[in-house]
Design a protein around this motif. Structure first.
Motif, PDB file in Angstrom:
ATOM      1  N   LEU A 353       0.817  -1.207   0.000  1.00  0.00           N
ATOM      2  CA  LEU A 353       0.000   0.000   0.000  1.00  0.00           C
ATOM      3  C   LEU A 353       0.851   1.257   0.000  1.00  0.00           C
ATOM      4  N   SER A 487      -7.879   6.959 -22.955  1.00  0.00           N
ATOM      5  CA  SER A 487      -7.305   6.918 -21.607  1.00  0.00           C
ATOM      6  C   SER A 487      -7.379   5.522 -20.992  1.00  0.00           C
ATOM      7  N   ILE A 488      -8.239   4.644 -21.517  1.00  0.00           N
ATOM      8  CA  ILE A 488      -8.233   3.298 -20.953  1.00  0.00           C
ATOM      9  C   ILE A 488      -7.256   2.373 -21.670  1.00  0.00           C
ATOM     10  N   PRO A 491      -3.765   1.612 -19.424  1.00  0.00           N
ATOM     11  CA  PRO A 491      -3.925   0.641 -18.331  1.00  0.00           C
ATOM     12  C   PRO A 491      -4.319  -0.753 -18.826  1.00  0.00           C
ATOM     13  N   PHE A 492      -5.160  -0.814 -19.846  1.00  0.00           N
ATOM     14  CA  PHE A 492      -5.579  -2.127 -20.345  1.00  0.00           C
ATOM     15  C   PHE A 492      -4.394  -2.902 -20.914  1.00  0.00           C
ATOM     16  N   ALA A 495      -2.079  -4.144 -18.300  1.00  0.00           N
ATOM     17  CA  ALA A 495      -2.585  -5.333 -17.620  1.00  0.00           C
ATOM     18  C   ALA A 495      -2.247  -6.580 -18.422  1.00  0.00           C
ATOM     19  N   ILE A 498       1.402  -7.414 -17.801  1.00  0.00           N
ATOM     20  CA  ILE A 498       1.678  -7.956 -16.461  1.00  0.00           C
ATOM     21  C   ILE A 498       1.145  -9.386 -16.359  1.00  0.00           C
ATOM     22  N   PHE A 583       0.278   6.289 -15.729  1.00  0.00           N
ATOM     23  CA  PHE A 583       0.610   4.904 -15.417  1.00  0.00           C
ATOM     24  C   PHE A 583       2.103   4.622 -15.595  1.00  0.00           C
ATOM     25  N   PHE A 627       6.124  -4.040 -12.977  1.00  0.00           N
ATOM     26  CA  PHE A 627       5.715  -2.633 -13.055  1.00  0.00           C
ATOM     27  C   PHE A 627       6.822  -1.829 -13.718  1.00  0.00           C
TER      28      PHE A 627
ATOM     29  N   PHE B 356      -4.433  -6.725  -9.378  1.00  0.00           N
ATOM     30  CA  PHE B 356      -4.245  -5.390  -9.945  1.00  0.00           C
ATOM     31  C   PHE B 356      -4.525  -5.410 -11.455  1.00  0.00           C
ATOM     32  N   LEU B 360      -7.366  -3.488 -13.722  1.00  0.00           N
ATOM     33  CA  LEU B 360      -7.140  -2.626 -14.894  1.00  0.00           C
ATOM     34  C   LEU B 360      -8.029  -3.055 -16.062  1.00  0.00           C
ATOM     35  N   ILE B 363     -11.757  -1.966 -16.210  1.00  0.00           N
ATOM     36  CA  ILE B 363     -12.124  -0.587 -16.550  1.00  0.00           C
ATOM     37  C   ILE B 363     -12.822  -0.542 -17.910  1.00  0.00           C
ATOM     38  N   ILE B 582     -11.123   6.066 -14.160  1.00  0.00           N
ATOM     39  CA  ILE B 582     -10.177   4.949 -14.251  1.00  0.00           C
ATOM     40  C   ILE B 582      -9.777   4.456 -12.865  1.00  0.00           C
ATOM     41  N   PHE B 583      -9.384   5.382 -11.993  1.00  0.00           N
ATOM     42  CA  PHE B 583      -8.922   4.944 -10.678  1.00  0.00           C
ATOM     43  C   PHE B 583     -10.068   4.444  -9.809  1.00  0.00           C
ATOM     44  N   LEU B 586     -10.710   0.916 -11.115  1.00  0.00           N
ATOM     45  CA  LEU B 586      -9.580   0.048 -10.762  1.00  0.00           C
ATOM     46  C   LEU B 586      -9.645  -0.338  -9.291  1.00  0.00           C
ATOM     47  N   MET B 587      -9.843   0.662  -8.438  1.00  0.00           N
ATOM     48  CA  MET B 587      -9.773   0.389  -6.999  1.00  0.00           C
ATOM     49  C   MET B 587     -10.987  -0.395  -6.516  1.00  0.00           C
ATOM     50  N   PRO B 626      -8.437  -0.639   1.606  1.00  0.00           N
ATOM     51  CA  PRO B 626      -8.542   0.807   1.396  1.00  0.00           C
ATOM     52  C   PRO B 626      -8.805   1.173  -0.066  1.00  0.00           C
ATOM     53  N   PHE B 627      -8.468   0.263  -0.993  1.00  0.00           N
ATOM     54  CA  PHE B 627      -8.802   0.525  -2.402  1.00  0.00           C
ATOM     55  C   PHE B 627     -10.313   0.636  -2.552  1.00  0.00           C
TER      56      PHE B 627
END
Lengths: 660, 660
Positions: A353, A487-488, A491-492, A495, A498, A583, A627, B356, B360, B363, B582-583, B586-587, B626-627
């Motif tokens: 966190l 904007s997506i 992040p997409f 993902a 990752i 990101f 990351f 995570f 993503l 979204i 987005i956030f 995601l969260m 907390p997310f």
């Protein structure tokens, strides 16, 4: 403009210098047979991977060039292939030098720090000088052939270079983190054997990964932005006059000359390689400023010329400032890393966190830096000024790539030294060299993201110029929808990368566990592990996982364009920049901070190695691995590729839009 | 328009019904003395927290209202205070009902599932009906007094309501997760005692947190969007004619009537409370569509009226679709959660990475849903249509808040049942009720984010209308810089909230550890822990940590406006929407998925409780806490507050800009 000749000349000189350094390295002593064997295993693995990667790339590039040729222009298609080939050759050559330098640096470290530093840095410089030289040479050859009326051909060259960059970063990034995570999770966490231990079946794959991910990835990291910002500035300059069209090329040439001078001023006879690298960077900036002053003075462009001068310097200054502020968030002795280390005491969750949160906070200073660079450079020279700021920032890219590639070389040298048992003293020297590499890397990472932001903004402006967009109204629904969709995308796609690393690491973890279980005497050093199997898993996995994100990076923007029109596509590019920068910074900085929080604890703080805090910090570091080394750096290239794809296919999108 | 009278009437009816339900609950049996004691401890803790929160809120609101009055308009300042007071009273009343319902539900669960479901749902409905009733009543009273010329007064009311929302979500969110993380980390992980175990000193704070975070937070979650989208639609409708100005209020009224009907149709005599909740929601949508049809038919607005009808239905349909697709990413039996659970086998790092990554990926569908809603509603009725889509989506908010607040009530009932030892059968019933709450929660979360997106877009359009912006050109540097700055606000403020939770949880962890160490016989149940100390830590910490992000949410947009002008500020709002969505997604979704991956393993899969995979999944769940319960839901409100602050202070920004 006859001065243009300095562009191909500086490119050629740079290539010759890199050849000279390559042969200089080849003549150095290589050390014991054991060292040579290890280096050979790494070399074989790396070459196998690169050959397969380049085969996949060749197919990808051929398909895309046929599409470009068929629907747009065969000349652009050829330029596209030419761009891919030029950068691939340079990158392959740079890799070959790095693989040699790994071994020689390990050997020189037995003598003293100074000579080890020199070989490592020269090894990196081969990559930096050859790739930047090839880029400038390629662009200027195309310009001499086709002239100022066919800038879309140079755009094709840039698109080709970005294809290599995407493959090198996504593929290399997946490769290196697959091996790294697998080696760490089974070796360090489960069996508690040290890093780079030769008993670990994933260790050679891990070393190969450092080369294909870091050296080749680093070379590609900035070169696509570099070429793209030069062509974007040329397109925007064309609207003013021929001088401003050619200025970006000239700025590139003098930046390369400044880098050459900077590289030969770097020496570390003393004991501080980190200071030597930074001194080299600052010297290069200084030479660049002087040369740029002389250039503008000589060209006699009047007030407009001096405004361009200020814009270029603003870009360079912003780049350095962004690098330094970014460094704060990942430095081992600064507040964020100390807090993350501290939070490891309460376990894995709090470590994650706080690393994530400081990553989010770290977005603030560089974005403000980028905003300042935009406002200042626009104030001086309009949209062209913003593009010139990007060119200014990236002008010293030869120096930046050189010190970037230095990092993985010393990292590898350390690995070779450990595996061949060169003893504590040598390891200590390689550690010192490694620490310097990490500092240089942190600065250049911020630099790369800042440069990518300005570059893609320039491409965005160039796209608007080519498609005749004067106002992009954010009150219109199709523009809003475009920005949302753009904007997506980052992040997409992150993902996907990752998850690719994770799937692939999962396969390798199973293999490593299998070997430890099935090969008797492996843990007692009686038997050798089967390194090749792990190398094979990493190679196949990286290549199969990189294709989908690479293809989507082209399909996403084009689909938006064909469905909703060129305003929506422009919005898409804008959206991809805003969220891409967020990101990219989040991932690079949280990853770097987790890494150093772990190192801080390993230095004996907060319980040191083996403590609960250390275990928590290892988890943070592992989360941070893809990351900072896979998704984060690939985002820069992804947004560049999306912008270039949009710009190249703009004529088609103007013709064919489903819902206008 | 005489039909307007249905707005205050429906508001009053709703308030009366909520009072009726409150007294109905008060008359129910309360169970054993032990249960009453536990409930009393929770009630005392919750009231202490709420009183302190409301004191802080009062100071905050007073300062802001003086600023508004002094620089802008004292009438707006009074409306601002009025908005804060109306929503605070309703929220406090709803909380009182929920605290009663907790106990009664635990007691009814001893009889049967049906009656326990009924009391829990009625408890939630008090919150839903009172807060929505108050909102409609407040807006219509202001409209009757000030008329159509002074819509900025209703804007002030909305800003006031959002102040409560921000405090309730940020403060309650920090409170609940502080206690949750501390209770879990020391209790479940370190000492391996069960959840809600009375030996754990943090257990009462944890229960209090479920109330102040979830019940009060949920009430606030949608009410600020609801009020804001109504006023935004009124401002945009004013540009057409008086009918379109008032239509949003009428739609709100019929939505509330539909919710009232839906609430009384909900019954669960059978055994499936989840299906009952969903049936209630779908019935409400159905009634709303019919009533809306009759309204438009009765008002005789012609073709334009029917276009508004379609826009409202498009919004509602998008909301439901977004909810359902979001549900896919957090459902315990769907692919993403299964993959995350699977990845826990290779440890904490892979669990975090896959959670995570799927966050993503999640979204994508809702953003496409939002885009579709924008395009369709704009197609029918322009910018006004987009605002009406938001109003349509939020029309059934009475029903949504009611089923939302149901969740924490059954969660608490379960806690009371466990702590007072009501036995396996009762726990099983509360478990079934709880599972239904989780499904409803997942759907409404997606709903809340979709609604917030459309609401803030409408506010953005209203801001542009009020400041006379017709084109917001994304090619201009100040707009680009505005979007950049706006897009970093949500991640930055989220980081502050997460770090706040972590700091506060750190303090409570130390306290819980101290009690277990210093109170002899605590673990053997011979001594009672000091619950009050933990409640106190959570209370103080939550209040001190919420102030900075709340203040910055106002300072950030205003600074951008005063420095770079109203176009930059409009860009800022745009940027905050894009990255905020987005956030938020995601969260919310990664947090929900981690939670259910852990639950999946706890059901006995992949090794079950106590396995290595379970330990890894607990870490993921803790990171997600907390997310999904602090930062994620607060983002919706943060972007609403930023937009409202910009719109309220627009006249000043038009006057005073440093760099035009």
């Amino acid at each position: 403009m006859s001065e243009l000749i300095i562009v191909p000349i500086s490119g050629l000189v740079s290539i010759f210098v890199s050849l000279y350094l390559f042969f200089y390295l080849s003549k150095q002593e290589k050390g014991s047979q054991k060292m040579i064997d290890i280096a050979k295993a790494i070399k074989t693995g790396a070459n196998t991977y690169l050959k397969r990667q380049n085969t996949t790339l060749a197919i990808f590039a051929l398909v895309l060039s046929v599409i470009i040729g068929f629907f747009l222009d065969w000349q652009v298609a050829v330029a596209y292939i030419f761009g891919t080939i030029c950068t691939t050759i340079a990158s392959f050559f740079g890799m070959a030098a790095a693989l040699r330098a790994n071994l020689i640096t390990a050997n020189s470290a037995q003598k003293n720090l100074g000579s080890a530093f020199k070989t490592a840095f020269y090894g990196g410089a081969v990559m930096g000088l050859s790739i930047v030289g090839m880029a400038l040479l390629g662009i200027s050859v195309l310009y001499y052939i086709f002239g100022p009326q066919k800038l879309d051909i140079i755009l094709g060259f840039s698109f080709g270079a970005s294809a290599l960059a995407l493959f090198a970063k996504a593929g290399g990034g997946i490769y290196t983190k697959t091996a790294d995570i697998a080696a760490d999770l089974v070796g360090k966490v489960e069996l508690e054997i040290p890093e780079d231990d030769p008993r670990n079946p994933a260790v050679i794959a891990d070393n190969v990964g450092d080369n294909v991910g870091d050296v080749a990835g680093m070379g590609a990291d900035l070169i696509d932005s570099y070429i793209a910002c030069i062509i974007a500035a040329m397109i925007l300059g064309a609207a003013i006059n021929i001088h401003f069209l050619l200025l970006p090329l000239l700025i590139g040439a003098i930046g390369l000359i400044a880098s050459l001078v900077g590289i030969f001023f770097i020496k570390s006879k003393g004991q501080n390689p980190g200071a030597a690298l930074n001194k080299g960077t600052f010297l290069t900036c200084f030479f660049f400023a002087i040369l740029m002053f002389l250039l503008i003075y000589y060209l006699k462009l009047g007030g407009a010329g001096w405004k361009v001068f200020y814009a270029a310097l603003a870009g360079l200054a912003a780049g350095v400032t962004i690098g330094i502020t970014t460094d704060y968030f990942t430095s081992i002795d600064k507040n964020p890393v100390l807090r993350i280390a501290e939070s490891s005491k309460t376990g894995e969750a709090t470590n994650i966190l706080s690393g994530f949160s400081y990553g989010l906070v770290s977005i603030l200073p560089p974005v403000i830096g980028i905003c300042a660079a935009i406002l200042v450079s626009y104030y001086f020279a309009g949209v062209y000024g913003v593009a010139i700021a990007a060119v200014g920032m990236l002008s010293i890219v030869g120096m930046i790539i050189s010190s970037d590639a230095y990092g993985p070389i010393v990292d590898n040298a350390k690995g070779i030294a450990e595996q061949s048992g060169l003893g504590e003293k040598v390891i200590k020297i390689t550690d010192r060299l490694d620490a310097a590499g990490n500092t240089a890397k942190a600065i250049t990472k911020g630099f790369a993201i800042g440069a990518a932001a300005l570059t893609v903004l320039s491409l965005f402006a160039a796209y608007a110029k080519l498609t005749g967009i004067k106002t992009l109204n954010l009150m219109e629904p199709n523009v809003i929808v475009g920005v949302f969709l753009g904007s997506i995308a980052p992040p997409f796609l992150s993902a996907l990368l990752i998850l690719g690393v994770q799937r692939n690491a999962g396969r390798m973890i199973e293999e490593v566990r299998r070997q430890f279980k099935e090969i008797p005497g492996l843990l007692e050093r009686k038997e050798k592990p089967d390194y090749a199997r792990c190398v094979d898993i990493a190679t196949k996995g990286a290549l199969s996982e990189l294709v989908l994100p690479s293809v989507l990076a082209i399909i996403f923007p084009l689909t938006t364009g064909f469905l909703l029109g060129n305003h929506a596509l422009a919005g898409f590019l804008g959206g991809s920049i805003f969220s891409g920068i967020i990101f990219a910074l989040l991932m690079a900085n949280s990853g770097g901070a987790w890494d150093n929080a772990k190192k801080y604890i390993e230095e004996g703080k907060l319980g040191g190695k083996g403590s609960a805090a250390h275990k928590a910090a290892i988890i943070g570091d592992t989360v941070g691995d893809p990351f900072k080394d896979t998704a984060g750096p690939t985002i820069n290239t992804l947004i560049t590729v999306m912008s270039l794809a949009a710009t190249i296919f703009a004529p088609l999108i103007l013709k064919w839009t489903l819902f206008k």
